[in-house]
Design an enzyme around this catalytic site. Structure first.
Site, PDB file in Angstrom:
ATOM      1  N   HIS A 172       7.070   1.979  -4.277  1.00 28.40           N
ATOM      2  CA  HIS A 172       6.503   3.037  -5.113  1.00 28.40           C
ATOM      3  C   HIS A 172       7.365   4.285  -4.974  1.00 28.40           C
ATOM      4  CE1 HIS A 172       3.486   6.030  -6.434  1.00 28.40           C
ATOM      5  NE2 HIS A 172       2.816   5.033  -6.982  1.00 28.40           N
ATOM      6  N   ASP A 249       3.280   1.135   3.465  1.00 28.26           N
ATOM      7  CA  ASP A 249       2.464   1.592   2.336  1.00 28.26           C
ATOM      8  C   ASP A 249       1.408   0.518   2.094  1.00 28.26           C
ATOM      9  OD1 ASP A 249       1.325   2.174  -0.095  1.00 28.26           O
ATOM     10  OD2 ASP A 249       3.205   2.289  -1.217  1.00 28.26           O
ATOM     11  N   GLN A 252      -2.234  -0.928  -1.619  1.00 29.81           N
ATOM     12  CA  GLN A 252      -2.718  -2.082  -2.364  1.00 29.81           C
ATOM     13  C   GLN A 252      -3.248  -3.185  -1.456  1.00 29.81           C
ATOM     14  OE1 GLN A 252      -3.068  -1.954  -5.552  1.00 29.81           O
ATOM     15  NE2 GLN A 252      -1.850  -0.121  -5.965  1.00 29.81           N
ATOM     16  N   LYS A 275      -8.379   4.317  -4.240  1.00 33.54           N
ATOM     17  CA  LYS A 275      -8.150   2.902  -4.538  1.00 33.54           C
ATOM     18  C   LYS A 275      -9.112   1.994  -3.778  1.00 33.54           C
ATOM     19  CE  LYS A 275      -3.182   3.640  -5.318  1.00 33.54           C
ATOM     20  NZ  LYS A 275      -3.148   3.599  -6.785  1.00 33.54           N
ATOM     21  N   CYS A 418       5.105   3.891 -11.540  1.00 35.42           N
ATOM     22  CA  CYS A 418       5.768   4.610 -10.447  1.00 35.42           C
ATOM     23  C   CYS A 418       6.716   3.705  -9.674  1.00 35.42           C
ATOM     24  CB  CYS A 418       4.740   5.239  -9.507  1.00 35.42           C
ATOM     25  SG  CYS A 418       3.717   6.507 -10.272  1.00 35.42           S
TER      26      CYS A 418
END
Length: 463
Positions: A172, A249, A252, A275, A418
Site C-alpha cells: 500500500h 501491515d 487486511q 476496517k 492505493c
C-alpha cells in the site's frame, strides 16, 4: 438496450435492526464481558442449516438494510472500510451522552470513567492480537500514522547510508511513501520484491534479497489487491537471522483472521479500526516494548511529557510518549466495542466462513466471460482472502463500478486502491475490486455477478 443513470437515493428497509444482547467470551488469554451479536447462536457452526454467519450477523448492521438507487444495497467495499454494528454506534453515543471528558487529566467522575474506558480499549486491542502487555499498543489516527510513527521515530534514529529496506511491489502507498521520505533523509536504500507468474509476491526472491545490509522489512500480511497472504512467520525468522526488524501491515488480516503477534514475532504491526467494524479516525501500532522504550517521541505536546522546562523537556514512557495531545477517546472506546463484538463471534469462525465466501466469489467471477481476476487461484494449499480485484476486457473499471451502483445498488471499488506500483507491474492503470466481510452472504455475491453480467451486456451493446 436502454438504460438511464440515476443519482443516488436512499431508503431504509429495516429501520429497527435486532438489538444486541450481553455475553461473556473467551479470547486468547483474557475474558471479556461484552456486547455480543444479536445472533449469539454463532457459537455453533458458521453455517447452521441454510443460515450462514452472514445471515446471522447482518441484522446487527443498520446501514445494510436500505435501498440505493431503487435497489437493495449490496455492500462489497469492505477492504476500503467495514460497516459498524449497532453495539459500536451505541458505545460512541453512550460516551458522548454519559461521560464525555478528557482522559488522564481529571480527578472528577467523568474523567475517571473516560480514562478507564479508554485504557480498557487498549487492553482489548492487546488481548485481541495477543500482545504481551497493553503498553505495547499505541493509539494513532490510523494505520498510516502508525507507519509514519515507526518511520520517523525508529527509522530516522536507526537508519544510515547504504542500509537497506526491503518491501514488495504489492505494498500500500502508506507502507511505501514514508520510507521513501526517510530514505531521502538517511541515505538508506529501498529494495522491492516483484511478483511471480502466479501474481503473488516472490517469497523466494525476498528471502534471497535479505542480507546483513538489510535493516528493515516492510510487508503486508494480506494484499488489498491480490488477496494473497505472505508467510510472515518465515519472513520474520529470515529477517531476525541477519538482525533486521519487520513491520507488518495487518490492515487486511486483523479484521478477518486470528493474528497473534507473539507467535509471528513481528517487531511492529499496524491495523486500522475502520476496517474492523470500529470507528474511523483511530488505528494502532503494536511495537515490542524494548523497541518502543528506545524510540524518541514522534510528536511533541501534552500527554507525552514527563516534565517541561523552558530549555528542555523529558518524556513519558510508552505508550504515552507516542500519544501527544487529546486522543480520539470516543473512537478508541468504539474500537473496544468492535473488538468485543468480533470476539463474541470468534475470529477463527469469521476466517473459516470468509474462506468459503472467498472461494465462491473467485469462482463466480472467473465464470464470467472477459473477466481477469488478479492474484492466486485458491486451492487446498493456497489461501485467498475474501476480495477480488479484476478487470473486464474493453470496459474501464470506473464505468463498471458506476453502473453497478446506479443501476443495481452494488457498491464496489474502482481505481488503483492505493497501490499504483503494483498496478503498473500488472500492466494496468486501475482495477475494480469486490471485497467481503463476515456479514456478506453468497446471495450478495450472486447479486453482484448478476449485476456485473448486466453491466457487461450494457457496455457491449455499444460495440
Amino acid at each position: 438496450m436502454a438504460s438511464v443513470l440515476k443519482f443516488p437515493s436512499f431508503k431504509f428497509l429495516n429501520p429497527n435492526p435486532i438489538s444486541s444482547t450481553s455475553a461473556s467470551v473467551q479470547v486468547g488469554f483474557r475474558r471479556f464481558s461484552c456486547s455480543a451479536p444479536s445472533s449469539a447462536a454463532v457459537e455453533g457452526d458458521s453455517n447452521i442449516g441454510s443460515v450462514s454467519l452472514g445471515h446471522l450477523t447482518r441484522p446487527d448492521f443498520p446501514i445494510l438494510h436500505q435501498e440505493v438507487n431503487g435497489s437493495k444495497l449490496v455492500y462489497l467495499d469492505n477492504a476500503a472500510t467495514s460497516q459498524k454494528p449497532t453495539v459500536v454506534l451505541k458505545a460512541l453515543q453512550n460516551y458522548y451522552e454519559a461521560y464525555n471528558s478528557n482522559v488522564h487529566r481529571g480527578i472528577h467522575f467523568l474523567s475517571a470513567k473516560a480514562t478507564d474506558e479508554y485504557e480498557s480499549a487498549r487492553r482489548k486491542v492487546a488481548a485481541f492480537i495477543n500482545a504481551s502487555e497493553p503498553g505495547e499498543i499505541i493509539f494513532t489516527r490510523n494505520a498510516t500514522e502508525a507507519i509514519n510513527l515507526v518511520a520517523y521515530s525508529w527509522g530516522l534514529s536507526n537508519l544510515k547510508p547504504e542500509d537497506e529496506i526491503v518491501l514488495t511491489v504489492a505494498e500500500h502507498h502508506s507502507a511505501i511513501v514514508p520510507w521513501q521520505l526517510v530514505a531521502q533523509k538517511t541515505g538508506a536504500i529501498l529494495k522491492f520484491v516483484n511478483l511471480t507468474e502466479d501474481e503473488v509476491p516472490d517469497v523466494k526472491k525476498l528471502k534471497e534479497m535479505i542480507s546483513r545490509k538489510t535493516k528493515l522489512l516492510v510487508v503486508h500480511h494480506i494484499s488489498n489487491v491480490l488477496a494473497s497472504a505472505l508467510p510472515i512467520y518465515d519472513i520474520v525468522h529470515w529477517a531476525h537471522a541477519v538482525g533486521a526488524k519487520v513491520l507488518v501491515d495487518a490492515c487486511q488480516s486483523v479484521p478477518h483472521m486470528v493474528v497473534d503477534v507473539q507467535r509471528l514475532d513481528a517487531d511492529f504491526l499496524v491495523a486500522s479500526s475502520h476496517k474492523m467494524c470500529g470507528p474511523t479516525g483511530i488505528g494502532f501500532l503494536y511495537g515490542k516494548s524494548e523497541l518502543l522504550f528506545a524510540m524518541p517521541p514522534f510528536l511533541g505536546g501534552g500527554e507525552m511529557i514527563s516534565d517541561v522546562f523552558l530549555d528542555h523537556s523529558t518524556f513519558a514512557e510508552p505508550p504515552s510518549r507516542f500519544e501527544a495531545g487529546t486522543p480520539a477517546i470516543g473512537e478508541a472506546i468504539g474500537l473496544g466495542a468492535a473488538i468485543d463484538y468480533l470476539s463474541a463471534i470468534g475470529m477463527q469462525k469469521i476466517h473459516d466462513y470468509e474462506v468459503e465466501l472467498a472461494n465462491y466469489l473467485y469462482e463466480s467471477l472467473r465464470s464470467v466471460p472477459g473477466v481477469h481476476v488478479y492474484g492466486p487461484a485458491p486451492s487446498q494449499t493456497v489461501f485467498r482472502a475474501a476480495l477480488c480485484s479484476f478487470n473486464v476486457e474493453n470496459i474501464h473499471p470506473t464505468d463498471i463500478a458506476t453502473f453497478l451502483d446506479q443501476q443495481h445498488g452494488v457498491a464496489i471499488r474502482s481505481g488503483h486502491h492505493c497501490a499504483q506500483p503494483l498496478h503498473r507491474h500488472l500492466g494496468v492503470s486501475a482495477s475494480a475490486r469486490a471485497s467481503l466481510h463476515f456479514y456478506n452472504t453468497k446471495e450478495d455475491v450472486d447479486a453482484f455477478i448478476h449485476a456485473l453480467v448486466d453491466t457487461i451486456n450494457f457496455f457491449s451493446s455499444f460495440k
